[in-house]
Design an enzyme around this catalytic site. Sequence first.
Site, PDB file in Angstrom:
ATOM      1  N   ASP A 201       0.652  -1.449  -0.052  1.00  0.00           N
ATOM      2  CA  ASP A 201       0.293   0.282   0.064  1.00  0.00           C
ATOM      3  C   ASP A 201       0.546   1.286   0.041  1.00  0.00           C
ATOM      4  O   ASP A 201       0.331   2.691   0.067  1.00  0.00           O
ATOM      5  CB  ASP A 201      -1.165   0.044   1.306  1.00  0.00           C
ATOM      6  N   SER A 225      -7.087   5.478  -0.196  1.00  0.00           N
ATOM      7  CA  SER A 225      -8.089   4.094  -0.595  1.00  0.00           C
ATOM      8  C   SER A 225      -9.414   3.865  -0.061  1.00  0.00           C
ATOM      9  O   SER A 225      -9.033   4.086   0.581  1.00  0.00           O
ATOM     10  CB  SER A 225      -7.027   3.300   0.298  1.00  0.00           C
ATOM     11  N   GLN A 275      -5.417  -2.304  -6.608  1.00  0.00           N
ATOM     12  CA  GLN A 275      -6.313  -1.091  -5.895  1.00  0.00           C
ATOM     13  C   GLN A 275      -7.002   0.102  -6.275  1.00  0.00           C
ATOM     14  O   GLN A 275      -7.099   0.412  -7.159  1.00  0.00           O
ATOM     15  CB  GLN A 275      -5.048  -0.003  -4.673  1.00  0.00           C
TER      16      GLN A 275
END
Length: 285
Positions: A201, A225, A275
Site C-alpha cells: 500500500d 485508499s 487498488q
Amino acid sequence: MPRTTGELLTLLQLEQLDTDLYRGPQPETAMQRSFGGQVLAQGLSAAYRTVDSDRLAHSLNAYFLRPGSPASPIIYVVEPTRDGRTFSQRRVVARQDGRPIFSMVCSFHVHETGLDHADPLPSDVPPPEACRPAAQVLGERSARRAAFWEMEWGALDARYVTEPAHAAENGSSRLMLWIKAESKLPDDPRIHQMVLAYLSDISLLSVSTVTHPVEFMSPALHAASIDHAMWFHRPVRADEWLLYDQASPSASGALGFAQGRLFGHNGVFGASCAQQGLIRLVDRA
C-alpha cells in the site's frame, strides 16, 4: 508508521482479548490517519491466528471504510466462515471507537502441486544500489522534507527505479520501486506475507496521478485508499529486495485504479495486487 523492522514486527503481534477478538497496537507517527498497509497487515495477522498452520493465504480482498486514527488501538473481529479439506476462509472487521473502519475477506490454502507458469521479471531494471532512496525523491517533490519520509518509512528500504517526475515526462502511468524490510525478518512465511501486505500500500494509489499536473499528498489533492486486493502466488522474502512494478490503467470520476506485481530479486513472481482509491481535486478558490 514504524521506524524499524522491530517496530513493524511489534505492530503485527496482536493482543488476544477473547475468542476471535484481537487488539492491534499503533506506532508513533506524524500522520493524521492510520496507514492502510498497517491495517491490512494487522487484519491478516488476526486471521492467521484462527487458521491451521498448514495453510497460507493465497488471496485477500479488503475495503477501507473510514479513516483510522493512530491515537487509539484497533480492534479486529475474525469470523471463521469456512474450513474445508484444503481451503479456509475468514472475514475480518476492524473497529475503532465503536465503528467499523475496515473489512476484509481472505482465503487460505494447503500447498498443492499443479500447473506452473509466471511472468518474468521486467528486463533492463537497474539494481537497487543504482537507484535513489524514495525518501530523497519524495523530499524533493513534496512539501515534507526527506527526513520526514526517512522517519515514516524507516521500517522499509525503498528506492525508485522509475522516479515520478521521469514517468510524468514520458507520459507513463507506471512506476517501479525496489523495496524490502530494512533488516532481517523471522523465517515464518506468514510474517513475510503480512509485510508484503504492509508494503503493497506504500505507493500504489500514487501511480494513478503521475501523468497529471498534481502532486500526490499535496493540499490540491484529497487521496485515500478505498479497496485493496492481493494474491500471493509464490513465497518470497520481504527482507530481500523486491521489485514492485506498478501501473495505473485508468483514472476517472475522482477515482484512481492501479495494479502491482511483486517480484523477488531472483525473478520469482511472488504476488499481485490491485487498488482503487479516491483522487479528488480540491477546489482552492
